[in-house]
Every structure is written in structure tokens, then in C-alpha cells.
Design a protein around this motif. Structure first.
Motif, short mmCIF file in Angstrom:
data_model
loop_
_atom_site.label_atom_id
_atom_site.label_comp_id
_atom_site.label_asym_id
_atom_site.label_seq_id
_atom_site.Cartn_x
_atom_site.Cartn_y
_atom_site.Cartn_z
N GLN A 64 24.19 -14.79 6.63
CA GLN A 64 24.69 -16.14 6.35
C GLN A 64 26.20 -16.20 6.17
N ARG A 65 26.83 -15.13 5.68
CA ARG A 65 28.21 -15.23 5.24
C ARG A 65 29.19 -14.29 5.92
N ILE A 66 28.68 -13.40 6.80
CA ILE A 66 29.52 -12.40 7.45
C ILE A 66 29.23 -12.40 8.95
N GLY A 67 30.29 -12.29 9.76
CA GLY A 67 30.13 -12.13 11.20
C GLY A 67 30.51 -10.72 11.60
N ILE A 109 24.30 -16.41 21.37
CA ILE A 109 25.21 -16.96 20.36
C ILE A 109 24.43 -17.52 19.17
N THR A 110 23.31 -18.17 19.44
CA THR A 110 22.56 -18.83 18.37
C THR A 110 21.50 -17.93 17.73
N LEU A 111 21.39 -16.68 18.20
CA LEU A 111 20.35 -15.78 17.70
C LEU A 111 20.35 -15.61 16.18
N PRO A 112 21.51 -15.43 15.52
CA PRO A 112 21.48 -15.27 14.06
C PRO A 112 20.86 -16.47 13.34
N LEU A 113 21.12 -17.67 13.84
CA LEU A 113 20.53 -18.87 13.23
C LEU A 113 19.03 -18.91 13.46
N ARG A 114 18.60 -18.54 14.66
CA ARG A 114 17.17 -18.55 14.94
C ARG A 114 16.44 -17.52 14.09
N LEU A 115 17.08 -16.36 13.88
CA LEU A 115 16.46 -15.32 13.06
C LEU A 115 16.29 -15.76 11.61
N SER A 116 17.23 -16.56 11.13
CA SER A 116 17.15 -17.00 9.74
C SER A 116 16.42 -18.34 9.58
#
Length: 243
Positions: free
Chosen positions: A86-89, A107-114
Motif C-alpha cells: 500500500q505504501r511503498i513502490g 501496472i494495475t497488478l498491485p491493486l488487483r492483488l490487494s
């Protein structure tokens, strides 16, 4: 300036007894908000360990690591994973893209995972800023190395992180492409107010930063502001055991 990341008296020891190796020794450093910091040092100086501890990928043996006002030391892995997501790239040398996914999907994978909603307007802005307009339906194999690293940078920015960590982000790129990526990271700081911390062995890459932290034998031995590639290269010849 407010420190986004703060390390206080951080030490990291691997192994025990006679085989113990101190990778970091009482390191104290602050990373100001909206800054570009390069971390350099000879092999074995502790720069990768510095990044791993600062980013919550590894826990220090002693000392304190804070992201914003959040103390990372002592957090369990579940909470650290959530915080990192959520807070680190992160931007790595090897890009770490999923071959079967399109640019947009990577690009959107981190959002989909969370399980988070994708802000389409933010996605369009990031795609435009990193120069990937017209490439969003492509898969990684259809992109150059520089374009793949742009996808990785866009992915790192998608969650609006407090800080982006780069681990040799230009290490796999040719000289011209590396400079394009470095200019993009500089623009991310100057144009978007992002905070970037980059481990590199390349004095030219370090010259794009505001500040260079120079490590030797697990300690910060010098801090250079307004660096040039020539000054960094010259200082690198006089670090730690190399003096």
C-alpha cells in the motif's frame, strides 16, 4: 523537510558466533519527502541491506526503521506485506513483469492483488507521464527493455506510494536507455513530488540524484549533495578498505 523514511542506529548481522557478518553498523539516515537519494558503495558495503531494511523487506538486528510515523521494526510479515503493497513502490533491475499480462494489467497488478479499485484517471495520467501511450495493450515481450522498465516504474507509482525504492533500476539497460529511465525518475520527483531511493553502482546514475549516501563496511562514510558523475567516481575510489 519531513523524513519519509528514517533509520536510527540500524545494524544488521547475518549468522551467529564466529560466522557472524555485520552488513550494517549503526546506520542513521533520513530520506526527505520529495527527494531523490542514491545509495552507493563497493561490493559488500551494505547498500542492498540498507535498501532491504529501509523498505521493510528485511528486519534490522537492532535500531529503528520508520516509514512516515510507522515503526517497521518488530512488525510481523503479514503487516509488513500489507504496508509494502500500500505504501511503498519497487523498481528492480530485472523489471519483474508478468509475461502473460498486458502493460495495463502489469501496472494495475498491485491493486488487483490487494482487492483495491483501479483509479482510471490516475492510470491514464501515469501511463502518459511514463511515455507508454499507445502501448497499454502490449505484452512485455513486445516492448524494449527501456519500455519494460517504464512499465515497472508506472506499476510502482500506481498505488501512490510514500516512497519508491529502486534496486539497480538501470543495471540491465544500455547507456542511452538508462539515461531515459533516469530522466523519468528525476521527473517523477520534480513533477510529481515523489520520493525515490535508488541503489546503484553507476556514478552517472547517481548524478541524477539530489543526494548520494556513500557506504563502506556497513557504515555511511560520506554524504554528497548536488553530485556530479566525476565527483562520485572520484570519491568511490577512496572508500573503506579501498583507501
Amino acid at each position: 523537510m519531513t523524513d519519509v523514511v528514517r533509520l536510527d542506529a540500524v545494524s544488521k548481522v547475518y549468522g551467529t558466533g564466529q560466522s557472524a557478518v555485520a552488513a550494517l553498523r549503526e546506520v542513521t539516515a533520513g530520506i526527505p519527502q520529495g527527494s531523490f537519494t542514491a545509495v552507493m558503495g563497493p561490493s559488500g558495503s551494505g547498500k542492498s541491506t540498507f535498501l532491504h531494511c529501509a523498505a521493510g523487506l528485511d528486519s534490522p538486528s537492532s535500531g529503528s526503521v520508520k516509514l512516515g510515523g510507522t515503526e517497521l521494526s518488530g512488525m510481523d510479515e503479514t503487516r509488513l506485506t500489507k504496508l509494502r503493497r500500500q505504501r511503498i513502490g519497487f523498481v528492480f533491475q530485472a523489471f519483474n513483469l508478468v509475461p502473460a499480462l498486458t502493460v495495463t494489467e502489469n501496472i494495475t497488478l498491485p491493486l488487483r492483488l490487494s482487492g483495491s479499485r483501479v483509479d482510471r484517471a490516475w492510470l491514464r495520467e501515469i501511463v502518459s507521464r511514463v511515455g507508454l501511450d499507445g502501448r497499454t495493450g502490449h505484452r512485455p515481450a513486445q516492448l524494449s527493455g527501456g519500455q519494460q522498465q517504464r512499465v515497472a516504474i508506472a506499476r510502482a507509482l500506481m498505488t501512490r506510494p510514500e516512497v519508491v525504492f529502486g534496486d539497480e533500476p538501470t543495471g540491465a539497460l544500455d547507456t542511452m536507455t538508462a539515461r531515459e529511465v533516469l530522466r523519468l525518475l528525476r521527473e517523477v520527483v520534480d513533477g510529481m513530488g515523489q520520493t525515490v531511493v535508488m541503489v546503484t553502482h553507476d556514478p552517472v546514475a547517481a548524478s541524477y540524484a539530489d543526494t548520494v549516501l556513500l557506504l563502506a563496511d556497513g557504515r555511511i562514510v560520506d554524504t554528497m549533495t548536488a553530485p556530479t558523475s566525476e565527483r562520485v567516481a572520484e570519491r568511490m575510489t577512496r572508500l573503506g578498505a579501498w583507501v
